[in-house]
Scaffold this active site. Structure first.
Site, short mmCIF file in Angstrom:
data_model
loop_
_atom_site.label_atom_id
_atom_site.label_comp_id
_atom_site.label_asym_id
_atom_site.label_seq_id
_atom_site.Cartn_x
_atom_site.Cartn_y
_atom_site.Cartn_z
N HIS A 296 0.79 -1.23 0.00
CA HIS A 296 0.00 0.00 0.00
C HIS A 296 0.82 1.27 0.00
O HIS A 296 0.42 2.28 -0.56
CB HIS A 296 -1.06 -0.04 1.10
CG HIS A 296 -2.19 -0.87 0.62
ND1 HIS A 296 -2.23 -2.22 0.81
CD2 HIS A 296 -3.22 -0.56 -0.19
CE1 HIS A 296 -3.27 -2.70 0.19
NE2 HIS A 296 -3.90 -1.72 -0.43
N ARG B 167 -10.74 3.39 -2.71
CA ARG B 167 -10.41 2.54 -1.55
C ARG B 167 -10.87 3.28 -0.29
O ARG B 167 -10.15 4.11 0.25
CB ARG B 167 -8.91 2.33 -1.45
CG ARG B 167 -8.31 1.40 -2.49
CD ARG B 167 -6.83 1.18 -2.20
NE ARG B 167 -6.29 0.07 -2.94
CZ ARG B 167 -5.68 0.20 -4.13
NH1 ARG B 167 -5.54 1.37 -4.69
NH2 ARG B 167 -5.20 -0.87 -4.75
N ARG C 50 -15.49 1.03 -3.31
CA ARG C 50 -15.35 -0.30 -2.69
C ARG C 50 -15.63 -0.18 -1.21
O ARG C 50 -15.13 0.74 -0.55
CB ARG C 50 -13.92 -0.80 -2.90
CG ARG C 50 -13.65 -2.10 -2.18
CD ARG C 50 -12.30 -2.64 -2.53
NE ARG C 50 -11.24 -1.95 -1.83
CZ ARG C 50 -9.94 -2.23 -1.99
NH1 ARG C 50 -9.59 -3.15 -2.87
NH2 ARG C 50 -9.03 -1.58 -1.31
N GLU D 287 -10.63 -11.17 -6.70
CA GLU D 287 -9.24 -11.20 -6.23
C GLU D 287 -8.92 -12.51 -5.51
O GLU D 287 -7.83 -12.70 -5.01
CB GLU D 287 -8.93 -9.98 -5.36
CG GLU D 287 -9.97 -9.62 -4.33
CD GLU D 287 -9.76 -8.24 -3.69
OE1 GLU D 287 -8.68 -7.67 -3.80
OE2 GLU D 287 -10.72 -7.76 -3.06
N ASN E 183 -3.70 -7.39 -7.60
CA ASN E 183 -2.71 -7.32 -6.52
C ASN E 183 -2.89 -8.51 -5.59
O ASN E 183 -1.93 -9.15 -5.17
CB ASN E 183 -2.88 -6.03 -5.69
CG ASN E 183 -2.81 -4.80 -6.56
OD1 ASN E 183 -2.35 -4.88 -7.69
ND2 ASN E 183 -3.27 -3.69 -6.04
N ASP E 184 -4.13 -8.80 -5.27
CA ASP E 184 -4.40 -9.97 -4.43
C ASP E 184 -4.54 -11.24 -5.26
O ASP E 184 -4.07 -12.30 -4.86
CB ASP E 184 -5.67 -9.74 -3.60
CG ASP E 184 -5.37 -8.89 -2.37
OD1 ASP E 184 -4.35 -9.15 -1.71
OD2 ASP E 184 -6.14 -7.97 -2.09
N ARG F 155 2.27 -10.74 -1.22
CA ARG F 155 2.63 -9.56 -2.02
C ARG F 155 3.59 -8.62 -1.32
O ARG F 155 4.14 -7.70 -1.92
CB ARG F 155 1.35 -8.81 -2.47
CG ARG F 155 0.59 -8.14 -1.37
CD ARG F 155 -0.83 -7.79 -1.82
NE ARG F 155 -1.05 -6.36 -1.97
CZ ARG F 155 -2.24 -5.79 -2.11
NH1 ARG F 155 -3.34 -6.54 -2.15
NH2 ARG F 155 -2.38 -4.51 -2.24
N CYS G 12 -8.77 -3.33 -11.45
CA CYS G 12 -8.28 -2.20 -10.65
C CYS G 12 -7.01 -2.55 -9.92
O CYS G 12 -6.51 -1.77 -9.12
CB CYS G 12 -9.35 -1.72 -9.68
SG CYS G 12 -9.91 -3.00 -8.56
C1 PEP Z 1 -6.23 -5.68 -5.58
O1 PEP Z 1 -6.15 -6.59 -4.75
O2 PEP Z 1 -5.83 -5.79 -6.75
C2 PEP Z 1 -6.81 -4.39 -5.20
C3 PEP Z 1 -7.03 -3.46 -6.11
O3 PEP Z 1 -7.08 -4.19 -3.90
P1 PEP Z 1 -6.00 -3.76 -2.80
O4 PEP Z 1 -4.69 -3.48 -3.52
O5 PEP Z 1 -6.55 -2.58 -2.12
O6 PEP Z 1 -5.93 -4.99 -1.95
MG MG Z 2 -7.18 -6.43 -2.87
#
Ligand code: PEP
Ligand code: MG
Length: 575
Positions: free
Chosen positions: A192, A299, A335, A434, A457-458, A468, A505
């Site tokens: 993040h 977010r 979200r 995700e 990302n997840d 990650r 996203c």
């Molecule tokens: C993701 O997981 O790709 C996502 C956009 O959510 P975050 O990065 O906030 O977990």
């Molecule tokens: Mg995520």
């Protein structure tokens, strides 16, 4: 002699400035009693430290109010109250005068007594007071010992921050007029702190492993957020080379600005939507200046961070309404709260878990804390009248979770309508994909949701079983791996079969190697850091959708990432 380190480039751009460390100083001290007759001097010491802390906190508070807004600054008002509270000051003085304790010792004993009392109460508000007391006591102790605490919001000269990691609330306090860049020991492109650095458009390198050991406070440092290179104590020549690069980056930015009002179209006239991800209404400026056509991910967890208590329905309503109004009818995908994993809320008292990314986070937590969830849903529903709102649930693994979340949304909507509130009809309700289970049954989800947004990302970390945040397994964090491309294809195909749209996203959506593949797989909406939008628009304008479809069809048959990347190069040249 200069020293070069390599980390992961998290946010493009070059920064050259002195090092500022966020490492906390050692606050240990000798706990022996004071001599009889020293009491007055020790009480003076305690009072002076409290006064100094008040001055510092007031400064931080005022600065935070200007840079990140009053809601983030409010936490410091609570801290100032503690420093003036006779209930807290009295026992400290009494420990010094009656028990011969030194000022630091008297402070810590009093702090521990108060914290124990507040912590044992079954009341969220009181538990938060314990957190305030701990925070304030740390600052007062540092002042008693003559040691300085780092504070990102206090920075008022140009610096590059060096830290183990930056918490989201640290990042929320950064003022990019002074913080020219940052470098961390841990983290990856999708941690993040990295995501925030992109939305703030601050050059950043993460995952250097040991920058905090090597960097000297005040020494010069160069950060190259595109290559992931960091140079400590650079030579004059190195500074010149990077100043030159900094100037080229600035020129490229000017060139890209020309595309700000252009549509996002391929060479063969296929239009896609280029959207931006935001964390707070403050990010709207970047959304507009980079010509994003929508917000593909808001977010909302940042509304809950850097403070001592849950945001009220009214505060949330204000924030959502502001974003919807300023986007002026353009889509805004909000979200619902995604807390847990690497995003903590100290005041919520969530369990400590062995595997937080696999634990009690996002929809799992909000379905279990209905009051908190219903408050957010009500705020969203009320704000819906101000624009084109779409609601999205994070970390959905099963259809049952979606149905339960949607049922709560409908219940709250019905209540609001009954109360005479205006709520927009036909708000689209979708899910993030995700978790691999959701991708695998995307065909079944497509029958019940209005849209998908793929959270790579997840999704990558769960598909490859590679955290990650962990650099040791970052070699497995492979966005272009055929396993992932196949999951993405399943999701997009399933959506289209039901006449629904599919977006992305996760950070992959703004990645120049991935864009040709995603275009070919049929992705409808690409949502990314606002700073990547113009680059993506330029790239897409040079691609043919039909060619990319052929590329994607071959890519899903590849055996590994290298094969996929070679194929991308064959179709679109070196990216
Ligand atoms: C993701 O997981 O790709 C996502 C956009 O959510 P975050 O990065 O906030 O977990
Ligand atoms: Mg995520």
């Amino acid at each position: 002699m200069s020293e070069i380190l390599k980390g992961i480039g998290a946010s493009d751009g070059v920064a050259i400035a002195p090092v500022y460390s966020l490492e906390e100083p050692d606050l240990s001290f000798d706990d022996k009693s004071i001599e009889v007759g020293q009491e007055d001097a020790e009480v003076e010491k305690f009072k002076a430290a409290f006064n100094q802390s008040k001055v510092e906190i007031t400064k931080i508070r005022n600065h935070a109010e200007q840079t990140v807004g009053p809601e983030h600054a409010a936490i410091f008002d609570a801290h100032l109250l503690v420093l003036d509270d006779p209930e807290f000051l009295g026992p400290i003085e009494s420990h010094i005068r009656n028990d011969q304790k030194s000022a630091p010792q008297a402070l810590l004993e009093t702090r521990d007594q108060f914290v124990a009392i507040f912590d044992s109460m079954d009341d969220e508000y009181m538990k938060e007071r314990a957190a305030d007391i701990k925070d304030v006591s740390k600052r007062a102790l540092a002042n008693m010992l003559g040691r300085e605490l780092p504070s990102p919001s206090k920075i008022d000269t140009p610096v590059v921050i060096v830290a183990e990691d930056l918490t989201p609330s640290d990042t929320a306090q950064l003022d990019k007029n002074f913080v020219k860049g940052f470098v961390t020991n841990v983290g990856g492109r999708t941690s993040h702190s990295a995501i925030m650095s992109r939305s703030l458009e601050i050059p950043a390198v993460v995952g250097t492993k040991n920058i905090t050991e090597l960097a000297q406070v005040g020494g010069d440092i160069i950060v190259d957020g595109s290559s992931g290179e960091v140079i400590l104590n650079p030579s004059e020549e190195e500074v010149l080379v990077y100043k030159d690069k900094e100037a080229r980056v600035a020129e490229e930015k000017v060139e890209l600005q020309k595309l700000v009002d252009e549509p996002s179209k391929t060479m063969d006239d296929v239009t896609v939507e280029l959207a931006a991800n935001i964390g707070t209404p403050d990010d709207l400026e970047g959304v507009k200046s980079n010509g994003a056509e929508a917000i593909g991910l808001y977010r909302t967890e940042f509304l809950y961070m850097g403070r001592n208590e849950l945001p009220t329905e009214e505060e949330q309503y204000e924030a959502y309404s502001q974003v919807l109004k300023e986007m002026d009818g353009k889509p805004v995908v909000v979200r619902t709260l995604d807390i847990g994993g690497d995003k903590e809320l100290p005041y919520l008292d969530l369990p400590n878990e062995m595997n937080p990314f696999l634990g009690f986070r996002a929809i799992r937590m909000t379905l279990d804390n209905q009051e908190l969830f219903r408050t957010q849903l009500r705020a969203l529903l009320r704000a819906s009248q101000h624009g084109n709102l779409k609601i999205m649930f994070p970390m959905i693994a099963t259809i049952d979770e979606f149905n339960r979340a949607k049922a709560l949304l409908i219940e709250e909507k019905d209540k609001l309508v009954e109360e005479g509130e205006k709520v927009k009809e036909d708000i689209e309700v979708g899910i993030m994909i995700e978790i691999p289970s959701a991708a695998i049954i995307a065909d079944q989800f497509a029958e019940v949701v209005d849209f998908f947004s793929i959270g790579t990302n997840d999704l990558i970390q769960y598909t490859m079983a590679a955290d990650r945040m962990n650099e040791s397994v970052s070699y497995l964090y492979q966005p272009y791996h055929p396993a992932l491309l196949r999951l993405i294809k399943m999701v997009i195909d399933a959506a289209h079969k039901e006449g629904k749209w599919a977006g992305m996203c996760g950070e992959m959506a703004g990645d120049a190697h991935a864009i040709p593949l995603l275009l070919g797989l049929g992705l409808d909406e690409f949502s990314m850091s606002a700073s990547s939008v113009l680059k993506a628009r330029k790239q897409i304008s040079g691609l043919k959708k039909t060619d990319m479809e052929r590329l994607a069809a071959r890519a899903v048959e590849c055996k590994d990432t290298d094969e996929v990347l070679a194929l991308v190069e064959e179709y679109v040249g070196r990216v």
